[in-house]
Design a protein around this motif. Structure first.
Motif, mmCIF file in Angstrom:
data_model
loop_
_atom_site.group_PDB
_atom_site.id
_atom_site.type_symbol
_atom_site.label_atom_id
_atom_site.label_comp_id
_atom_site.label_asym_id
_atom_site.label_seq_id
_atom_site.Cartn_x
_atom_site.Cartn_y
_atom_site.Cartn_z
ATOM 1 N N TYR A 1 3.828 4.844 -2.926
ATOM 2 C CA TYR A 1 2.436 4.429 -2.858
ATOM 3 C C TYR A 1 2.090 3.483 -4.002
ATOM 4 O O TYR A 1 2.617 3.605 -5.114
ATOM 5 N N ARG B 1 -5.256 9.469 -2.320
ATOM 6 C CA ARG B 1 -6.285 9.228 -1.302
ATOM 7 C C ARG B 1 -5.676 8.856 0.043
ATOM 8 O O ARG B 1 -6.230 9.191 1.093
ATOM 9 N N LEU B 2 -4.560 8.136 0.030
ATOM 10 C CA LEU B 2 -3.914 7.711 1.260
ATOM 11 C C LEU B 2 -2.584 8.433 1.420
ATOM 12 O O LEU B 2 -1.872 8.643 0.430
ATOM 13 N N MET C 1 -6.302 7.753 5.572
ATOM 14 C CA MET C 1 -7.048 7.216 4.434
ATOM 15 C C MET C 1 -8.297 8.050 4.204
ATOM 16 O O MET C 1 -9.188 8.092 5.056
ATOM 17 N N VAL D 1 0.826 -1.205 0.000
ATOM 18 C CA VAL D 1 0.000 0.000 0.000
ATOM 19 C C VAL D 1 0.861 1.257 0.000
ATOM 20 O O VAL D 1 0.730 2.104 -0.882
ATOM 21 N N SER E 1 -3.116 2.360 -6.824
ATOM 22 C CA SER E 1 -4.538 2.322 -6.469
ATOM 23 C C SER E 1 -4.896 3.251 -5.322
ATOM 24 O O SER E 1 -6.079 3.528 -5.105
ATOM 25 N N VAL E 2 -3.895 3.733 -4.576
ATOM 26 C CA VAL E 2 -4.198 4.573 -3.411
ATOM 27 C C VAL E 2 -3.621 5.979 -3.531
ATOM 28 O O VAL E 2 -3.879 6.825 -2.667
ATOM 29 N N ASP F 1 -11.278 -0.878 -0.767
ATOM 30 C CA ASP F 1 -10.210 -0.699 0.219
ATOM 31 C C ASP F 1 -10.395 -1.623 1.419
ATOM 32 O O ASP F 1 -9.524 -1.686 2.294
#
Length: 121
Positions: free
Chosen positions: A60, A67-68, A83, A48, A63-64, A90
């Motif tokens: 990162y 956002r994260l 998050m 992640v 996919s994240v 997720d």
């Protein structure tokens, strides 16, 4: 030996936010990269986010991104994962990880027990 203890998981609606934390103890965790992996039901564990020992370099999964956000409190040997804009995909058990080098992407040496994150639609 390094011990990692996660906290902050839970149930949240899609679009909501959660903040995971991982407290690390043992030496030389202060010099280790730390990060997060996750494993959804029926899927393999996946990377992640990762942060190096100084907090100056972060990585990162695509996919994240956006956002994260991973951050690190060096004085407390704690790493956080903020998050936002969470999606049902997720949903997973999130594992804290640590290891030597600049990132844990290649395979950390130590793992936490995991914390469940569930995002409802």
């Amino acid at each position: 030996q390094v011990q990692l203890v996660e906290s902050g998981g839970g149930l949240v609606q899609a679009g909501g936010s959660l903040r995971l934390s991982c407290a690390a103890s043992g030496r030389p965790v202060g010099l280790y990269a730390m990060g997060w992996f996750r494993q959804a039901p029926g899927k393999e564990r996946e990377f992640v986010a990762s942060i190096n020992w100084s907090g100056g370099n972060t990585y990162y999964a695509d996919s994240v991104k956006g956002r994260l956000t991973i951050s690190r409190d060096g004085a407390k040997n704690t790493v956080h994962l903020q998050m936002n804009s969470l999606k049902p995909e997720d949903t997973a058990v999130y594992y804290c990880a640590a290891g030597p080098g600049n990132t844990v992407v290649g395979g950390p040496r130590f793992w936490g027990q995991g914390t469940q994150v569930t995002v409802s639609s």
